[in-house]
Design an enzyme around this catalytic site. Structure first.
Site, short mmCIF file in Angstrom:
data_model
loop_
_atom_site.label_atom_id
_atom_site.label_comp_id
_atom_site.label_asym_id
_atom_site.label_seq_id
_atom_site.Cartn_x
_atom_site.Cartn_y
_atom_site.Cartn_z
N ASP A 180 0.83 -1.21 0.00
CA ASP A 180 0.00 0.00 0.00
C ASP A 180 0.86 1.26 0.00
O ASP A 180 2.09 1.20 -0.14
CB ASP A 180 -0.95 -0.04 1.20
CG ASP A 180 -2.32 0.56 0.89
OD1 ASP A 180 -2.42 1.39 -0.01
OD2 ASP A 180 -3.29 0.19 1.58
N ASP A 235 -9.64 3.63 -3.99
CA ASP A 235 -10.37 2.44 -3.54
C ASP A 235 -11.78 2.39 -4.10
O ASP A 235 -12.49 3.41 -4.15
CB ASP A 235 -10.47 2.42 -2.02
CG ASP A 235 -9.16 2.04 -1.35
OD1 ASP A 235 -9.19 1.79 -0.13
OD2 ASP A 235 -8.13 1.99 -2.02
#
Length: 677
Positions: A180, A235
């Protein structure tokens, strides 16, 4: 980007990508043109040459269903592995059972090593990996290319610890790493992600490397020799506008994808409850035609059979997993009628006929347009109906609202052995008022290279509705291109409440060999109430449809957070408004006006509840024609007056886009919105 609301409030997708979100309103906007790839992208010569991820990875990730709740634990992970085997998902091609954030303790041990949370994983990660491997599956894990991961607890990231963390993952038997982007200390993305690539290589263990930097630094241009897949967007969220906007950002990037290096538009939301099964089938179809990683994001322990049927459709999975590794490209997209075609290794084409709009639409293309050679006829396989037809070259279907027909088309010399394809349609408006008869016309058209014989058609509605044929409902035969047209008189009973109701159009026929065939199209009719005379607040009127980028549309309050009714007083530039609609971009609200109204007025702007954040643009559409619009508005500006002439429009839509820079805190207010009729 991990927390549900951080997806809209903490980060921005790079502007070059976010411009795709402007298409997420359902407007008749042309498909975004694919950027011309640099030579390296066209040749893909720099892709990692390690034999991994030759087709897009398939598996499960817990984040979208559990976040960091206590239910994410060793028992859940093992249970998912069990279900992969029991429910046939392993057989369908799913391999990876991936842990997301929150698997570790907040602090490393005295030796600087990561420590699995003993409450969640009492036997450690290696024991879980061993269990998963014993099932013939693979285990994935997560960390961040920063000092901390994305969870608010502040769990340790790998920045500065890449080699020891990679070694630890390898020792545990990890097969996949999701890396991430939080708390990255401003270190250059290429440097951070290349360091972990080198660390993974140094372990000697084959580990698929998933770069999750949200597309901020255009990784498709530089990451082919760094990772096996890279996130192209922020996202995903479990709603239609989010899925749609991500689709439109990822579609133009087809030139950069291929075996061992994939565009990743984020995980699947199929089964999480925020969309209909029709929308989830579209989600799954479109991710597959885009050769996207298929990572299940729902808790399979609670999944319905319909969810398993979608995720386990082997014919659709085969489109995604085709060894040629081509990502589908846009053939056309006018009026929300999308045609996306994917070249397959056997020379066939996978063709998605996708209806972005809120009403059923006929979508058509041709075998030549999707890249097939000229032939006398073609075999057409419907991958959701699991039936094969023949066509003389036209590919067409009436596609339900938000639906997708996914076809696999080939120039097959045995095409005539299959029944002819027929195209069913219904002409006439499906906005109905109670006790007012309407006339509709159905069509049944033979698309095949062979005739359809003994053709009949039927239209049915809900119990109590009157549906009568006004002309012939059958034909002895339809030649190629021939059409049976039937008039219908439909009446909705008096007192029927406003809302959406299902109609079914069905055709039955026989192929030249006598094979009986039935084709069905589900349709949605809206029973509407004429708007009141005079001037009304729109927040006091029912809407036909509503999509919203975050949480529900709120009446007379701001958007608030994700739950219904959690908004605050509508406030723009310090001024409080008692009436109006609170939304979050991308948003689209439709109201029935029935040709009886003249004007919409509102004071519009970014709500104060997010401080200095947020940038949006407002539009008012009259029957899909833009009647008024603002430029980009930010929180620094007071509410702006907006007036639209909607004279004669049947439907008025209030649309909010993200302003072209991503959906970060885009809380928008239609303050004092009024309709004059």
């Amino acid at each position: 980007m991990r927390h549900p609301h951080s997806r809209t409030t903490r980060f921005r997708v790079a502007g070059a990508l976010s411009a795709g979100l402007l298409c997420a309103t359902g407007l008749a906007t042309p498909a975004p043109a694919a950027p011309a790839p640099p030579p390296a992208a066209r040749a893909a010569s720099t892709a990692l040459d390690d034999g991994l991820a030759r087709t897009p990875p398939m598996g499960f990730n817990n984040w979208n269903s559990t976040y960091c709740r206590a239910e994410f634990n060793e028992g859940m992970v093992k249970g998912i592995a069990d279900l992969f085997v029991e429910k046939g998902l392993k057989e369908a091609g799913y391999q990876y059972v991936n842990l997301d954030d929150c698997w570790a303790l907040p602090q490393r041990d005295a030796n600087g090593r990561l420590v699995p949370d003993p409450a969640r994983f009492p036997n450690g990660i290696k024991a879980v990996a061993d269990y998963v491997h014993a099932k013939g599956l693979k285990l994935g894990i997560y960390t961040s290319a920063g000092t901390r991961t994305c969870d608010s607890v502040g769990l340790p990231g790998a920045l500065g610890h890449e080699y020891e963390d990679a070694r630890q993952f390898a020792d545990w038997g990890v097969d996949y790493l999701k890396y991430d982007n939080c708390n990255n200390q401003g270190v250059d993305a290429r440097q951070r992600y290349r360091t972990m690539r080198d660390a993974l290589r140094a372990t000697g263990r084959p580990i698929v490397y998933s770069i999750c930097e949200w597309g901020e630094n255009r990784p498709w241009e530089w990451a082919a020799d760094v990772g096996h897949l890279w996130r192209t967007t922020g996202d995903i969220r479990d709603n239609w506008p989010s899925m749609l906007s991500i689709l439109k950002q990822n579609l133009p990037l087809a030139p950069y994808a291929g075996p061992g290096h994939w565009n990743d538009p984020d995980m699947l939301e199929v089964g999480n409850g925020g969309m209909t099964d029709t929308e989830y089938r579209s989600h799954f179809s479109l991710w597959s035609v885009m050769a996207a990683p298929l990572l299940i994001g729902t808790d399979l322990r609670k999944a319905t059979q319909e969810t398993y049927d979608i995720l386990g459709n082997k014919e659709v999975v085969a489109v995604d997993q085709d060894p040629l590794g081509r990502q589908g490209t846009v053939v056309s997209s006018a009026g929300g009628r999308w045609v996306v075609a994917k070249e397959m290794a056997d020379g066939s084409r996978a063709v998605a006929l996708f209806n972005e709009s809120g009403t059923a639409q006929r979508i058509a293309t041709s075998a030549g347009a999707v890249g097939l050679p000229r032939a006398d006829g073609y075999a057409v396989r419907d991958l959701w109906q699991h039936r094969t037809f023949n066509t003389a070259g036209t590919l067409a279907a009436t596609v339900p609202a938000h639906g997708t027909v996914l076809l696999r088309v080939a120039a097959d010399p045995r095409w005539a052995a299959h029944p002819p394809a027929v195209d069913l349609g219904l002409d006439g408006g499906l906005l109905l008022t109670a006790a007012t008869p309407v006339t509709l016309t159905s069509t049944v058209t033979d698309l095949g290279g062979t005739p359809a014989r003994r053709v009949s058609v039927a239209l049915t509605g809900p119990a109590g509705w009157t549906v009568r044929a006004a002309s012939a409902t059958s034909a002895a035969a339809l030649p190629t291109g021939g059409t049976l047209r039937t008039g219908w008189r439909l009446t909705v009973p008096a007192g029927t409440p406003a809302g959406s109701y299902g109609l079914t159009l069905r055709a039955s026929y026989r192929s030249p060999s006598g094979t009986p065939v039935t084709s069905t199209v589900p349709l949605t009719a809206s029973v509407v109430v004429p708007p009141p005379s005079g001037t009304s607040y729109l927040s006091d009127l029912p809407w036909l449809s509503a999509t919203n980028g975050w949480g529900p549309v709120e009446r007379d309050t701001s958007n608030g957070e994700s739950a219904a009714g959690d908004g605050r007083p509508l406030t723009v530039g310090g001024t409080v408004y008692h009436k109006g609609l609170g939304v979050h971009a991308p948003s689209d609200l439709a109201f029935y006006t029935g040709g009886a109204c003249e004007e919409v007025t509102a004071s519009v702007g970014v709500d104060d509840e997010k401080g200095a954040k947020g940038s949006v643009a407002f539009e008012i559409l009259a029957d899909d024609t833009r009647a008024a619009a603002t430029g980009v508005l930010t929180n620094a500006r007071p509410a702006q007056p907006l007036t639209a002439d909607v004279t004669g429009a049947q439907v008025v839509r209030l649309v909010v886009t993200d302003g072209g820079d991503g959906t970060d805190s885009d809380h928008a207010d239609w303050a004092d919105a009024r309709l004059s009729c």
